[in-house]
Scaffold this active site. Structure first.
Site, PDB file in Angstrom:
ATOM      1  N   LYS A  50       0.800  -1.194   0.090  1.00 54.29           N
ATOM      2  CA  LYS A  50       0.000  -0.203   0.031  1.00 54.29           C
ATOM      3  C   LYS A  50       0.878   1.153   0.016  1.00 54.29           C
ATOM      4  CE  LYS A  50      -2.060  -1.235   3.815  1.00 54.29           C
ATOM      5  NZ  LYS A  50      -1.289  -2.097   4.181  1.00 54.29           N
TER       6      LYS A  50
ATOM      7  N   ARG B  30      11.886  -5.230   4.889  1.00 55.76           N
ATOM      8  CA  ARG B  30      11.760  -3.763   4.550  1.00 55.76           C
ATOM      9  C   ARG B  30      12.582  -2.729   5.210  1.00 55.76           C
ATOM     10  NH1 ARG B  30       5.984  -1.748   5.270  1.00 55.76           N
ATOM     11  NH2 ARG B  30       5.929  -2.817   7.277  1.00 55.76           N
TER      12      ARG B  30
ATOM     13  N   ARG C 103      -0.188  -8.670  13.247  1.00 53.64           N
ATOM     14  CA  ARG C 103      -0.743  -7.994  12.347  1.00 53.64           C
ATOM     15  C   ARG C 103      -1.730  -8.405  11.278  1.00 53.64           C
ATOM     16  NH1 ARG C 103       4.627  -5.105  10.968  1.00 53.64           N
ATOM     17  NH2 ARG C 103       3.592  -4.200   9.414  1.00 53.64           N
TER      18      ARG C 103
HETATM   19  P1  AP5 Z   1       4.807  -1.508   1.842  1.00 57.17           P
HETATM   20  O1  AP5 Z   1       4.464  -0.689   0.641  1.00 57.17           O
HETATM   21  O2  AP5 Z   1       5.670  -0.795   2.952  1.00 57.17           O
HETATM   22  O3  AP5 Z   1       3.753  -2.256   2.601  1.00 57.17           O
HETATM   23  P2  AP5 Z   1       2.464  -1.734   3.226  1.00 57.17           P
HETATM   24  O4  AP5 Z   1       1.082  -2.322   2.466  1.00 57.17           O
HETATM   25  O5  AP5 Z   1       2.407  -0.293   3.210  1.00 57.17           O
HETATM   26  O6  AP5 Z   1       2.544  -2.363   4.770  1.00 57.17           O
HETATM   27  P3  AP5 Z   1       2.527  -1.775   5.930  1.00 57.17           P
HETATM   28  O7  AP5 Z   1       3.387  -2.759   6.729  1.00 57.17           O
HETATM   29  O8  AP5 Z   1       3.049  -0.600   6.103  1.00 57.17           O
HETATM   30  O9  AP5 Z   1       1.237  -1.848   6.357  1.00 57.17           O
HETATM   31  P4  AP5 Z   1       0.466  -1.939   7.979  1.00 57.17           P
HETATM   32  O10 AP5 Z   1      -0.971  -1.981   7.379  1.00 57.17           O
HETATM   33  O11 AP5 Z   1       0.917  -3.318   8.579  1.00 57.17           O
HETATM   34  O12 AP5 Z   1       1.214  -0.872   8.399  1.00 57.17           O
HETATM   35  P5  AP5 Z   1       0.903   0.823   8.958  1.00 57.17           P
HETATM   36  O13 AP5 Z   1       1.942   1.424   8.870  1.00 57.17           O
HETATM   37  O14 AP5 Z   1      -0.306   0.958   8.105  1.00 57.17           O
HETATM   38  O15 AP5 Z   1       5.718  -2.815   1.164  1.00 57.17           O
HETATM   39  C1  AP5 Z   1       6.409  -3.722   2.423  1.00 57.17           C
HETATM   40  C2  AP5 Z   1       7.722  -4.125   1.607  1.00 57.17           C
HETATM   41  O16 AP5 Z   1       7.711  -4.955   0.267  1.00 57.17           O
HETATM   42  C3  AP5 Z   1       8.605  -2.834   1.152  1.00 57.17           C
HETATM   43  O17 AP5 Z   1       9.987  -3.289   1.513  1.00 57.17           O
HETATM   44  C4  AP5 Z   1       8.407  -2.775  -0.359  1.00 57.17           C
HETATM   45  O18 AP5 Z   1       9.669  -2.365  -0.791  1.00 57.17           O
HETATM   46  C5  AP5 Z   1       8.178  -4.171  -0.767  1.00 57.17           C
HETATM   47  N1  AP5 Z   1       7.317  -4.144  -1.835  1.00 57.17           N
HETATM   48  C6  AP5 Z   1       6.134  -3.488  -2.084  1.00 57.17           C
HETATM   49  N2  AP5 Z   1       5.298  -4.077  -3.363  1.00 57.17           N
HETATM   50  C7  AP5 Z   1       6.328  -5.190  -3.317  1.00 57.17           C
HETATM   51  C8  AP5 Z   1       5.877  -5.965  -4.855  1.00 57.17           C
HETATM   52  N3  AP5 Z   1       4.872  -5.747  -5.771  1.00 57.17           N
HETATM   53  N4  AP5 Z   1       6.878  -6.859  -4.858  1.00 57.17           N
HETATM   54  C9  AP5 Z   1       7.903  -7.172  -4.066  1.00 57.17           C
HETATM   55  N5  AP5 Z   1       8.105  -6.279  -2.836  1.00 57.17           N
HETATM   56  C10 AP5 Z   1       7.399  -5.256  -2.478  1.00 57.17           C
HETATM   57  O19 AP5 Z   1       0.287   0.518  10.507  1.00 57.17           O
HETATM   58  C11 AP5 Z   1       1.256   0.190  11.541  1.00 57.17           C
HETATM   59  C12 AP5 Z   1       0.391   0.318  12.889  1.00 57.17           C
HETATM   60  O20 AP5 Z   1      -0.093   1.587  12.987  1.00 57.17           O
HETATM   61  C13 AP5 Z   1      -0.780  -0.742  12.824  1.00 57.17           C
HETATM   62  O21 AP5 Z   1      -0.192  -1.878  13.214  1.00 57.17           O
HETATM   63  C14 AP5 Z   1      -1.506  -0.178  13.981  1.00 57.17           C
HETATM   64  O22 AP5 Z   1      -1.288  -0.365  15.103  1.00 57.17           O
HETATM   65  C15 AP5 Z   1      -1.530   1.265  13.618  1.00 57.17           C
HETATM   66  N6  AP5 Z   1      -2.480   1.993  12.618  1.00 57.17           N
HETATM   67  C16 AP5 Z   1      -2.155   2.327  11.483  1.00 57.17           C
HETATM   68  N7  AP5 Z   1      -3.460   2.581  10.810  1.00 57.17           N
HETATM   69  C17 AP5 Z   1      -4.220   2.441  11.840  1.00 57.17           C
HETATM   70  C18 AP5 Z   1      -5.721   2.453  11.556  1.00 57.17           C
HETATM   71  N8  AP5 Z   1      -6.319   3.113  10.562  1.00 57.17           N
HETATM   72  N9  AP5 Z   1      -6.333   2.085  12.665  1.00 57.17           N
HETATM   73  C19 AP5 Z   1      -5.742   1.600  14.041  1.00 57.17           C
HETATM   74  N10 AP5 Z   1      -4.511   1.404  14.015  1.00 57.17           N
HETATM   75  C20 AP5 Z   1      -3.529   1.849  12.815  1.00 57.17           C
HETATM   76 MG    MG Z   2       2.637   1.044   4.815  1.00 56.69          MG
END
Ligand code: AP5
Ligand code: MG
Length: 213
Positions: A13, A125, A170
């Protein structure tokens, strides 16, 4: 345009949202990034959120809805935004719908990825410590080793919640709390799903195709 990117942790994402932001000139609104900034700055929200984020659970709907509502009122959101990691519960989806009022979402895009790939993507990552550009040990290395393609910095960092134990939690939370949103947006005939297992550029092209139609 108002776009939601849905998908498991590590689905891509953030990677896709950053590229869309550059291409479309509308901001990426990542609740994860906003919460991490609050933790770093030790704000009241950050102090409340830290332990929850480290454990892989969700921060409370009230806190997250309030930060998104505030952020959407910033002038750079007037032509739209890309929501990355929000909404994440049915209550957040209802809150978003209330915030938008008569304004419609243009696209809700689910990026689907196998659980094994999620673990591999998250384990490898890292991001630039200066500009936040995202990288991966295998799938997206900087062109010159240890130098950020975007800003030239040599400082990189890894997220504290990117470890094997927290990733499992997660993923569990994703299926329990966030996956029901797929049905929610399907019910409103807004959901489009794409296979996120291809290369970053292949996924990018699939998203572009959806947005062009
Ligand atoms: P990346 O693009 O970083 O993945 P992502 O989908 O953004 O994954 P996240 O881990 O950031 O999602 P998340 O939902 O767990 O975390 P968030 O920060 O939102 O890609 C991952 C890796 O893969 C990278 O190294 C990239 O280079 C690689 N990659 C990407 N695409 C690829 C492809 N096609 N092929 C190969 N490699 C690829 O949330 C963190 C925490 O915050 C949550 O756990 C929660 O505690 C809190 N939080 C955030 N939002 C909320 C909410 N709305 N409500 C409640 N708590 C929340
Ligand atoms: Mg993210």
């Amino acid at each position: 345009m108002k776009i939601i990117l849905l998908g498991a942790p590590g689905a891509g994402k953030g990677t896709q949202a950053k590229m869309l932001q550059e291409k479309m000139g509308i901001p990426q609104l990542s609740t994860g990034d906003m919460l991490r900034a609050a933790v770093k700055n030790k704000t009241e929200i950050g102090l409340k959120a830290k332990a929850v984020m480290d454990s892989g659970n969700l921060v409370s709907d009230d806190i997250v809805n309030a930060i998104v509502k505030d952020r959407m009122q910033e002038p750079d959101c007037k032509n739209g935004f890309i929501l990355d990691g929000y909404p994440r519960t049915l209550d957040q989806a209802d809150a978003l719908s209330e915030m938008l009022g008569d304004e419609k979402l243009d696209a809700v895009i689910e990026i689907t990825v196998d659980d094994e790939a999620v673990v591999e993507r998250i384990a490898g990552r890292y991001t630039c410590g200066s500009c936040g550009e995202g990288y991966h040990d295998t799938f997206k290395k900087p062109a010159k080793a240890d130098v950020c393609d975007k800003c030239g910095s040599s400082e990189f960092k890894r997220r504290p919640d990117d470890n094997a134990k927290t990733v499992k939690e997660r993923l569990f939370v994703y299926y329990k709390e966030t996956a029901p949103l797929l049905g929610y947006y399907h019910a409103f005939r807004q959901l489009k799903s794409i296979d996120g297992m291809g290369d970053i550029d292949v996924v990018k092209a699939k998203i572009a195709e959806i947005l062009a139609n």
